[in-house]
Motif scaffolding. Structure first.
Motif, PDB file in Angstrom:
ATOM      1  N   HIS A  72       4.273  43.544  42.042  1.00  0.00           N
ATOM      2  CA  HIS A  72       4.596  44.011  40.690  1.00  0.00           C
ATOM      3  C   HIS A  72       5.020  45.466  40.790  1.00  0.00           C
ATOM      4  O   HIS A  72       4.231  46.331  41.169  1.00  0.00           O
ATOM      5  CB  HIS A  72       3.355  43.855  39.785  1.00  0.00           C
ATOM      6  CG  HIS A  72       3.527  44.436  38.414  1.00  0.00           C
ATOM      7  ND1 HIS A  72       2.458  44.667  37.568  1.00  0.00           N
ATOM      8  CD2 HIS A  72       4.621  44.838  37.727  1.00  0.00           C
ATOM      9  CE1 HIS A  72       2.883  45.183  36.429  1.00  0.00           C
ATOM     10  NE2 HIS A  72       4.191  45.301  36.500  1.00  0.00           N
ATOM     11  N   CYS A  99       6.848  48.731  38.706  1.00  0.00           N
ATOM     12  CA  CYS A  99       7.214  49.261  37.394  1.00  0.00           C
ATOM     13  C   CYS A  99       8.186  50.407  37.594  1.00  0.00           C
ATOM     14  O   CYS A  99       7.984  51.256  38.475  1.00  0.00           O
ATOM     15  CB  CYS A  99       5.970  49.734  36.635  1.00  0.00           C
ATOM     16  SG  CYS A  99       6.344  50.336  34.960  1.00  0.00           S
ATOM     17  N   GLU A 158      11.338  50.741  29.925  1.00  0.00           N
ATOM     18  CA  GLU A 158      10.370  50.432  30.981  1.00  0.00           C
ATOM     19  C   GLU A 158      10.631  49.010  31.455  1.00  0.00           C
ATOM     20  O   GLU A 158      10.852  48.103  30.654  1.00  0.00           O
ATOM     21  CB  GLU A 158       8.980  50.559  30.367  1.00  0.00           C
ATOM     22  CG  GLU A 158       7.815  50.269  31.253  1.00  0.00           C
ATOM     23  CD  GLU A 158       6.502  50.408  30.477  1.00  0.00           C
ATOM     24  OE1 GLU A 158       5.486  49.869  30.963  1.00  0.00           O
ATOM     25  OE2 GLU A 158       6.485  51.046  29.400  1.00  0.00           O
ATOM     26  N   HIS A 205       9.294  45.949  34.136  1.00  0.00           N
ATOM     27  CA  HIS A 205       8.280  45.443  35.060  1.00  0.00           C
ATOM     28  C   HIS A 205       8.897  44.352  35.930  1.00  0.00           C
ATOM     29  O   HIS A 205       9.347  43.329  35.422  1.00  0.00           O
ATOM     30  CB  HIS A 205       7.082  44.897  34.279  1.00  0.00           C
ATOM     31  CG  HIS A 205       6.305  45.973  33.592  1.00  0.00           C
ATOM     32  ND1 HIS A 205       5.141  46.499  34.124  1.00  0.00           N
ATOM     33  CD2 HIS A 205       6.539  46.646  32.429  1.00  0.00           C
ATOM     34  CE1 HIS A 205       4.686  47.441  33.309  1.00  0.00           C
ATOM     35  NE2 HIS A 205       5.513  47.555  32.284  1.00  0.00           N
ATOM     36  N   SER A 238       3.705  43.749  30.992  1.00  0.00           N
ATOM     37  CA  SER A 238       2.947  42.985  31.975  1.00  0.00           C
ATOM     38  C   SER A 238       1.890  42.095  31.334  1.00  0.00           C
ATOM     39  O   SER A 238       1.074  41.497  32.033  1.00  0.00           O
ATOM     40  CB  SER A 238       2.264  43.948  32.976  1.00  0.00           C
ATOM     41  OG  SER A 238       1.428  44.865  32.287  1.00  0.00           O
ATOM     42  N   PRO A 272       1.664  49.071  39.683  1.00  0.00           N
ATOM     43  CA  PRO A 272       0.472  49.223  38.843  1.00  0.00           C
ATOM     44  C   PRO A 272      -0.781  48.626  39.486  1.00  0.00           C
ATOM     45  O   PRO A 272      -0.764  47.505  39.989  1.00  0.00           O
ATOM     46  CB  PRO A 272       0.853  48.453  37.569  1.00  0.00           C
ATOM     47  CG  PRO A 272       2.344  48.528  37.523  1.00  0.00           C
ATOM     48  CD  PRO A 272       2.773  48.423  38.957  1.00  0.00           C
ATOM     49  N   GLY A 273      -1.851  49.425  39.487  1.00  0.00           N
ATOM     50  CA  GLY A 273      -3.142  48.932  39.950  1.00  0.00           C
ATOM     51  C   GLY A 273      -3.352  48.909  41.439  1.00  0.00           C
ATOM     52  O   GLY A 273      -4.451  48.590  41.907  1.00  0.00           O
ATOM     53  N   GLN A 321       0.533  51.346  48.345  1.00  0.00           N
ATOM     54  CA  GLN A 321       1.865  51.372  47.743  1.00  0.00           C
ATOM     55  C   GLN A 321       2.884  52.005  48.681  1.00  0.00           C
ATOM     56  O   GLN A 321       3.984  51.479  48.881  1.00  0.00           O
ATOM     57  CB  GLN A 321       1.861  52.183  46.451  1.00  0.00           C
ATOM     58  CG  GLN A 321       1.162  51.550  45.272  1.00  0.00           C
ATOM     59  CD  GLN A 321       1.449  52.323  44.003  1.00  0.00           C
ATOM     60  OE1 GLN A 321       2.610  52.631  43.716  1.00  0.00           O
ATOM     61  NE2 GLN A 321       0.411  52.638  43.244  1.00  0.00           N
ATOM     62  N   VAL A 359       4.168  56.029  30.001  1.00  0.00           N
ATOM     63  CA  VAL A 359       3.866  55.162  31.142  1.00  0.00           C
ATOM     64  C   VAL A 359       2.760  55.776  32.003  1.00  0.00           C
ATOM     65  O   VAL A 359       1.847  55.072  32.446  1.00  0.00           O
ATOM     66  CB  VAL A 359       5.134  54.900  31.981  1.00  0.00           C
ATOM     67  CG1 VAL A 359       4.784  54.188  33.281  1.00  0.00           C
ATOM     68  CG2 VAL A 359       6.133  54.074  31.174  1.00  0.00           C
ATOM     69  N   GLU A 360       2.826  57.068  32.224  1.00  0.00           N
ATOM     70  CA  GLU A 360       1.788  57.740  33.010  1.00  0.00           C
ATOM     71  C   GLU A 360       0.418  57.584  32.349  1.00  0.00           C
ATOM     72  O   GLU A 360      -0.578  57.271  33.014  1.00  0.00           O
ATOM     73  CB  GLU A 360       2.108  59.235  33.143  1.00  0.00           C
ATOM     74  CG  GLU A 360       3.231  59.548  34.108  1.00  0.00           C
ATOM     75  CD  GLU A 360       3.460  61.038  34.208  1.00  0.00           C
ATOM     76  OE1 GLU A 360       3.353  61.592  35.319  1.00  0.00           O
ATOM     77  OE2 GLU A 360       3.745  61.662  33.158  1.00  0.00           O
ATOM     78  N   ARG A 420      -0.687  55.320  30.154  1.00  0.00           N
ATOM     79  CA  ARG A 420      -1.208  53.950  30.126  1.00  0.00           C
ATOM     80  C   ARG A 420      -1.653  53.467  31.506  1.00  0.00           C
ATOM     81  O   ARG A 420      -2.508  52.594  31.613  1.00  0.00           O
ATOM     82  CB  ARG A 420      -0.159  53.002  29.546  1.00  0.00           C
ATOM     83  CG  ARG A 420      -0.065  53.060  28.043  1.00  0.00           C
ATOM     84  CD  ARG A 420       0.833  51.986  27.466  1.00  0.00           C
ATOM     85  NE  ARG A 420       2.235  52.292  27.619  1.00  0.00           N
ATOM     86  CZ  ARG A 420       3.053  51.709  28.466  1.00  0.00           C
ATOM     87  NH1 ARG A 420       2.609  50.757  29.287  1.00  0.00           N
ATOM     88  NH2 ARG A 420       4.333  52.038  28.522  1.00  0.00           N
ATOM     89  N   ASN A 421      -1.044  54.029  32.548  1.00  0.00           N
ATOM     90  CA  ASN A 421      -1.374  53.581  33.905  1.00  0.00           C
ATOM     91  C   ASN A 421      -2.290  54.547  34.652  1.00  0.00           C
ATOM     92  O   ASN A 421      -2.668  54.278  35.793  1.00  0.00           O
ATOM     93  CB  ASN A 421      -0.087  53.369  34.702  1.00  0.00           C
ATOM     94  CG  ASN A 421       0.688  52.147  34.242  1.00  0.00           C
ATOM     95  OD1 ASN A 421       0.402  51.034  34.659  1.00  0.00           O
ATOM     96  ND2 ASN A 421       1.663  52.360  33.359  1.00  0.00           N
TER      97      ASN A 421
END
Length: 233
Positions: free
Chosen positions: A38, A40, A54, A56, A75, A119-120, A126, A177-178, A180-181
């Protein structure tokens, strides 16, 4: 986060959900199960940089040289499938005809800026894959113009592009985005400074050769139908 707006129609009926449960237990969905990643990032329309969103990506490898991604506007379970992206290595990109190359965008800036992320996933994990993505090119087509508020995929597919330098992505979009993640693009930019893009540098024809690019619908003569005569031996 999925763009606001409700797709027309009633909520999924209980009977439909039950049927999907049965078919889901029987059918394999092998292509979907091959999705392993995944990503983003942000896209903008090839002819209008002010239309940014944005995106995904849910990706699977076809080969070591190519991966293919389904693109959603979020997502969550209500995310809408809005497009596809094909990602190829530099070696593969260089084999493309020159008329094809402008439809592909480079990923070096996206990766090194920190704005393309998983994400995550722990940052160290990564980076191992993003070192490879940094050298690749992508061809992205969006079918659903959710940024306009369209509740259905209207119009014709459009070529999308990615940012190649600072100051292109809207600050409020990036900060949202920053937040929320729970990430910092600046911090990740510093951690990725060692990464390198394509070995031969970004090709001058990539990224629409620095110009706008747009798909348009036009009427043409219909090619004659193939002969319907059949020969049986």
């Amino acid at each position: 986060m999925a763009t606001e707006g409700r797709v027309p129609g009633e909520p999924v009926h209980t009977g439909t959900a039950m049927l999907e449960t049965v078919t889901g237990a029987i059918q394999s969905f092998v292509p979907i199960k091959n999705i392993h990643q995944h990503l983003c990032a942000f896209h903008f329309y090839g002819d209008d940089m002010t239309r940014q969103l944005e995106a995904h990506h849910f990706c699977s490898h076809q080969t070591e040289e190519m991966r293919q991604c389904l693109i959603y506007d979020g997502s969550g379970s209500d995310a809408r499938l809005i497009g596809v992206e094909y990602i190829v290595s530099e070696v593969t990109f260089l084999t493309l005809p020159d008329l094809e190359k402008p439809m592909w965008h480079s990923h070096e800036y996206e990766v090194k800026s920190g704005m393309l992320f998983m994400p995550g996933i722990p940052r160290v994990v990564q980076r191992r894959d993003l070192e490879k993505v940094c050298k690749t090119y992508g061809k992205t087509i969006h079918f659903w113009q959710v940024d306009k508020g369209d509740l259905l995929p209207l119009g014709i597919p459009q070529i999308m592009m990615a940012c190649t330098r600072d100051g292109q992505v809207y600050e409020n979009l990036a900060r949202d985005v920053e937040k929320r993640n729970g990430i910092s693009f600046q911090e990740e930019r510093e951690n990725r400074a060692y990464m390198r893009g394509p070995e031969k540098g970004i090709h001058p024809l990539a990224n629409a050769a620095g110009r706008g690019i747009k798909t348009e619908l036009r009427e043409v003569e219909l090619s004659p139908a193939a002969s319907t005569t059949r020969v049986f031996v």
